[in-house]
Write a protein that holds these residues in place. Structure first.
Motif, mmCIF file in Angstrom:
data_model
loop_
_atom_site.group_PDB
_atom_site.id
_atom_site.type_symbol
_atom_site.label_atom_id
_atom_site.label_comp_id
_atom_site.label_asym_id
_atom_site.label_seq_id
_atom_site.Cartn_x
_atom_site.Cartn_y
_atom_site.Cartn_z
ATOM 1 N N SER A 117 -27.885 -72.106 40.727
ATOM 2 C CA SER A 117 -27.985 -71.257 39.534
ATOM 3 C C SER A 117 -28.155 -69.793 39.916
ATOM 4 C CB SER A 117 -29.150 -71.721 38.651
ATOM 5 O OG SER A 117 -30.372 -71.686 39.356
ATOM 6 N N GLU A 121 -25.682 -66.718 38.761
ATOM 7 C CA GLU A 121 -26.195 -65.509 38.106
ATOM 8 C C GLU A 121 -25.780 -64.249 38.854
ATOM 9 O OE1 GLU A 121 -30.373 -65.996 37.767
ATOM 10 O OE2 GLU A 121 -30.237 -67.680 36.355
ATOM 11 N N SER A 125 -23.257 -61.247 37.485
ATOM 12 C CA SER A 125 -23.727 -59.868 37.346
ATOM 13 C C SER A 125 -22.930 -58.879 38.193
ATOM 14 C CB SER A 125 -25.210 -59.783 37.710
ATOM 15 O OG SER A 125 -25.403 -60.057 39.086
#
Length: 259
Positions: A117, A121, A125
């Protein structure tokens, strides 16, 4: 690493040091783990619950992003002569990154949180994943979180299984110690090590005794997925490592034993 003899077990028991099980693959990772635990003042119980069976596959070429998730994957890709070309190369954590660099791969991205995860992320980003091709090269027991997260972000994801993880037939020393109440702590480094541990207990017919033994011991999990697997087997994790590295897991588990 060979199983301990009765004489070795008796000699180690005489030291009075806490016995801490470690389930790394039987290579330099297990040797390094044993060395660290010894330096921390405990008696390591090396029990390699994982062995590697290469598939002979290599990562797909020409992807926008290539993700490798382990030292083993990096080494197998290098041995097969795979080159990343113009792909952005991602490692799931610093240990994998170091292994990739050791075999000649330049790493472009490592997430701050060393989990599936966390990698999703970080990519979301720092990159536009919508329509991007992402090659994930790993074992046959990789978490679906990575593939699902990348797909949800709009990426065109392909997975290549570089190797299978199996349980060595000689494993089980820690299972026997847990069943007899002689294990003080265990460092579980993946969900699969938990599954293989209880598979060995089932084969021995000691599942109930092992559960009691682990309840009395300090149980460490390298991350939330491993903790959740322990819970599924009825075991509460006393320690979840502050970062997903064996160093953190070992130090924090041993510290809990010493309380």
């Amino acid at each position: 690493m060979a199983s301990r003899s009765d004489a070795e077990a008796a000699a180690n028991a005489a030291t009075g040091r806490p016995r801490v099980a470690v389930f790394r693959p039987d290579d330099e990772r297990l040797e390094s783990a044993v060395s660290l635990l010894s330096d921390l003042g405990v008696e390591p119980v090396p029990d390699p619950m994982l062995a590697v069976e290469p598939t002979g596959e290599t990562p797909r070429e020409n992807a926008d992003y290539v993700v490798l998730t382990s030292k083993t994957g990096a080494e197998l890709a290098a041995e097969a002569g795979w080159e990343p070309g113009a792909s952005t190369v991602c490692a799931i954590g610093p240990a994998t990154s170091a292994s990739m660099e050791a075999v000649g791969y330049a790493v472009d991205l490592v997430p701050d949180e060393y989990t599936s995860s966390g990698l999703v992320e970080t990519l979301e980003s720092e990159a536009d994943l919508d329509g991007a091709s992402v090659e994930v090269a790993r074992s046959d027991h990789g978490s679906p979180v990575l593939l699902d997260g990348l797909s949800a972000a709009g990426a065109d994801v392909h997975e290549t299984v570089l190797y299978r993880l199996v349980r060595p037939p000689e494993s089980g020393d820690a299972v026997d110690l847990a069943a007899s109440g002689d294990l003080d702590a265990a460092c579980f480094t993946s969900s699969l090590t938990v599954e293989h541990f209880f598979e060995a207990a089932t084969e021995r017919g000691t599942t109930d005794a092992v559960a009691v033994g682990l309840d009395r011991a300090v149980v460490g999990a390298i991350g939330e997925p491993t903790r959740e697997t322990l819970t599924a087997f009825g075991i509460d994790a006393d320690v979840v490592a502050s970062e997903a590295t064996f160093d953190a897991l070992a130090r924090e588990t041993v510290a809990a034993v010493d309380r």
